[in-house]
Design a protein around this motif. Structure first.
Motif, PDB file in Angstrom:
ATOM      1  N   LYS A 123      -2.951   1.805  -9.176  1.00 53.07           N
ATOM      2  CA  LYS A 123      -3.262   3.179  -9.583  1.00 53.07           C
ATOM      3  C   LYS A 123      -2.407   4.181  -8.813  1.00 53.07           C
ATOM      4  CE  LYS A 123      -7.098   6.507  -9.705  1.00 53.07           C
ATOM      5  NZ  LYS A 123      -8.537   6.713  -9.405  1.00 53.07           N
ATOM      6  N   ASP A 124      -2.283   3.969  -7.511  1.00 49.61           N
ATOM      7  CA  ASP A 124      -1.481   4.873  -6.687  1.00 49.61           C
ATOM      8  C   ASP A 124      -0.002   4.800  -7.060  1.00 49.61           C
ATOM      9  OD1 ASP A 124      -3.714   5.705  -5.342  1.00 49.61           O
ATOM     10  OD2 ASP A 124      -3.423   4.370  -3.640  1.00 49.61           O
ATOM     11  N   TYR A 179      -7.075   3.788   4.838  1.00 48.68           N
ATOM     12  CA  TYR A 179      -6.442   3.287   3.615  1.00 48.68           C
ATOM     13  C   TYR A 179      -5.971   1.867   3.870  1.00 48.68           C
ATOM     14  CZ  TYR A 179      -3.398   3.134  -0.532  1.00 48.68           C
ATOM     15  OH  TYR A 179      -2.809   2.807  -1.732  1.00 48.68           O
ATOM     16  N   TYR A 215      -0.576   9.557   1.476  1.00 45.93           N
ATOM     17  CA  TYR A 215      -1.835  10.225   1.759  1.00 45.93           C
ATOM     18  C   TYR A 215      -2.009  10.576   3.232  1.00 45.93           C
ATOM     19  CZ  TYR A 215      -2.544   8.309  -2.862  1.00 45.93           C
ATOM     20  OH  TYR A 215      -2.384   7.996  -4.190  1.00 45.93           O
ATOM     21  N   ASP A 245       0.850  -1.183   0.000  1.00 45.56           N
ATOM     22  CA  ASP A 245       0.000   0.000   0.000  1.00 45.56           C
ATOM     23  C   ASP A 245       0.885   1.233   0.000  1.00 45.56           C
ATOM     24  OD1 ASP A 245       0.137   1.454   2.728  1.00 45.56           O
ATOM     25  OD2 ASP A 245      -0.183  -0.621   3.348  1.00 45.56           O
ATOM     26  N   SER A 255      -0.105   4.195   1.619  1.00 49.55           N
ATOM     27  CA  SER A 255      -0.811   5.082   2.542  1.00 49.55           C
ATOM     28  C   SER A 255       0.059   6.224   3.038  1.00 49.55           C
ATOM     29  CB  SER A 255      -1.334   4.281   3.737  1.00 49.55           C
ATOM     30  OG  SER A 255      -0.275   3.597   4.390  1.00 49.55           O
ATOM     31  N   THR A 308       0.659   6.653 -10.257  1.00 51.58           N
ATOM     32  CA  THR A 308       0.573   8.093 -10.022  1.00 51.58           C
ATOM     33  C   THR A 308       1.783   8.625  -9.264  1.00 51.58           C
ATOM     34  OG1 THR A 308      -1.846   8.008  -9.969  1.00 51.58           O
ATOM     35  CG2 THR A 308      -0.796   9.918  -8.950  1.00 51.58           C
ATOM     36  N   GLN A 309       2.148   7.945  -8.195  1.00 49.63           N
ATOM     37  CA  GLN A 309       3.190   8.464  -7.316  1.00 49.63           C
ATOM     38  C   GLN A 309       4.601   8.208  -7.830  1.00 49.63           C
ATOM     39  OE1 GLN A 309       2.507  10.401  -4.881  1.00 49.63           O
ATOM     40  NE2 GLN A 309       0.296  10.051  -4.752  1.00 49.63           N
ATOM     41  N   THR A 355      -6.181  -0.758  -6.711  1.00 51.33           N
ATOM     42  CA  THR A 355      -6.047   0.520  -6.007  1.00 51.33           C
ATOM     43  C   THR A 355      -4.577   0.876  -5.821  1.00 51.33           C
ATOM     44  OG1 THR A 355      -8.134   0.167  -4.834  1.00 51.33           O
ATOM     45  CG2 THR A 355      -6.582   1.746  -3.870  1.00 51.33           C
ATOM     46  N   THR A 356      -3.804  -0.095  -5.357  1.00 50.25           N
ATOM     47  CA  THR A 356      -2.375   0.151  -5.148  1.00 50.25           C
ATOM     48  C   THR A 356      -1.665   0.380  -6.480  1.00 50.25           C
ATOM     49  OG1 THR A 356      -2.464  -1.280  -3.196  1.00 50.25           O
ATOM     50  CG2 THR A 356      -0.288  -0.719  -4.029  1.00 50.25           C
TER      51      THR A 356
END
Length: 361
Positions: free
Chosen positions: A150-151, A271, A114, A109, A111, A154-155, A147-148
């Motif tokens: 996508k993050d 999260y 965020y 994750d 998290s 992005t990151q 979800t992970t």
């Protein structure tokens, strides 16, 4: 393929979260190890008795050194003593700082991007900087949910072709779930005590529940993590000390018994990269009330009662719905069947494919 693996997360007494992930994968790799697919598991300390047994094609390499192990001692061993490795697998974010072969890393994750204030500064520094160099150095990245993924894209500005979603597995407990029909009904939370698990919202929601249904209690199952003192302060300020039970870490048999006899499992986290306790509740045929956040809606699909994680009134209303109505038998049955698609055998096979492909680079 000869694969090196960082097995330290599995080599602990009290396994939670990522520790179980690594441990279950090692069990699978130990079963399938062969002349064509061999494994060397790198550890700081000698393997515990519960670790998978060694064989001709599955063995351990103990590399002493506690501080900067992945930064210094492991890289030196890979360059000097273990030049026969074809690919290295880091199943828990941190890869060797230097490595003579392709690296595959798993992200569980993100998290910390965020909710940075929910981490100790020393841990946050590692998560931010060590994960970044691991991802950038990796030939391929594995994530446990869309979800992970996508993050991560992005990151870390990753290419879609260099990242693969391989969900966690699930292994039903080797025990009979005993339903005791306790006279004192309770809700249960399972997880480490840490800020992003959002226990504050759960406690305020439970205070509303206890005022309306005095018989109900709340069991918080899990070891103390970090920045958790305020949780106990909230319990005292809400005068809930007699109806909120902190069990600490419990063994698997006791954990499943607690889940199986609960009114519902609570997952209020802000999260989650996956949410394994959800599958444990599904298997036990227990309703799940979870935050509509992170990967929980992805994994739970429509089998879960969702709530706003920052609204304790919404959460308490969902708890009331389960108490008063509870007509979710069909949902529970579907959730039980959903668990069947998550197996550690499947997870290990898919990871093996990624490792095999990376070893050819």
């Amino acid at each position: 393929m000869h694969c090196g693996i960082d097995g330290n997360e599995a080599n602990v007494e009290h396994k939670v979260g990522v520790s179980w992930y690594v441990y279950k994968l090692l069990q699978q790799f130990a079963k399938t190890a062969s002349k064509d697919d061999s494994y060397t598991i790198f550890l700081r300390e000698k393997p515990r008795k519960d670790m998978p047994n060694e064989s001709e094609y599955f063995h351990y390499a103990v590399i002493p050194g506690r501080t900067a192990w992945s930064q210094l001692f492991l890289p030196l061993a890979l360059y000097i003593q273990h030049r026969d490795i074809d690919v290295f697998f880091s199943p828990a974010h941190y890869a060797p700082r230097f490595c003579p072969v392709p690296i595959v890393v798993t992200l569980h994750d993100l998290s910390y991007f965020y909710y940075p204030n929910d981490f100790l500064k020393s841990d946050l520094l590692k998560l931010e900087h060590w994960t970044r160099y691991s991802v950038k150095r990796a030939a391929h990245v594995i994530v446990v949910s869309e979800t992970t993924k996508k993050d991560a894209i992005t990151q870390y500005d990753l290419c879609d072709k260099n990242i693969t979603v391989i969900p966690n597995g699930f292994e039903p407990p080797n025990l009979k779930l005993i339903i005791s029909h306790a006279t004192t009904p309770y809700f249960v939370y399972v997880g480490t005590l840490q800020p992003r698990k959002n226990l504050e919202t759960l406690l305020y929601a439970f205070a509303d529940i206890h005022a309306r249904y005095p018989k109900y209690t709340l069991r918080i199952v899990g070891k103390k993590g970090w920045m958790f003192d305020h949780v106990f302060c909230i319990v005292e300020s809400l005068k809930l000390t007699d109806c909120v039970l902190f069990t600490g870490y419990v063994e698997e048999k006791e954990k499943y018994s607690i889940i199986a006899n609960a009114t519902a499992l609570m997952l209020p986290g802000l999260y989650e990269g996956f949410g394994l306790p959800m599958l444990e509740a599904f298997y036990a045929r227990v309703p799940v009330i979870a935050a509509y956040a992170g990967a929980l809606p992805e994994i739970g699909e429509d089998m879960v009662v969702y709530a706003n994680p920052i609204d304790h009134i919404d959460l308490s209303e969902k708890m009331i719905d389960v108490i008063e109505h509870g007509n979710i038998e069909a949902r529970i049955a579907s959730a039980y069947n959903l668990v069947k698609k998550y197996t550690w055998e499947r997870t290990a096979k898919e990871i093996h494919t990624v490792l095999k492909n990376a070893s050819k680079h």
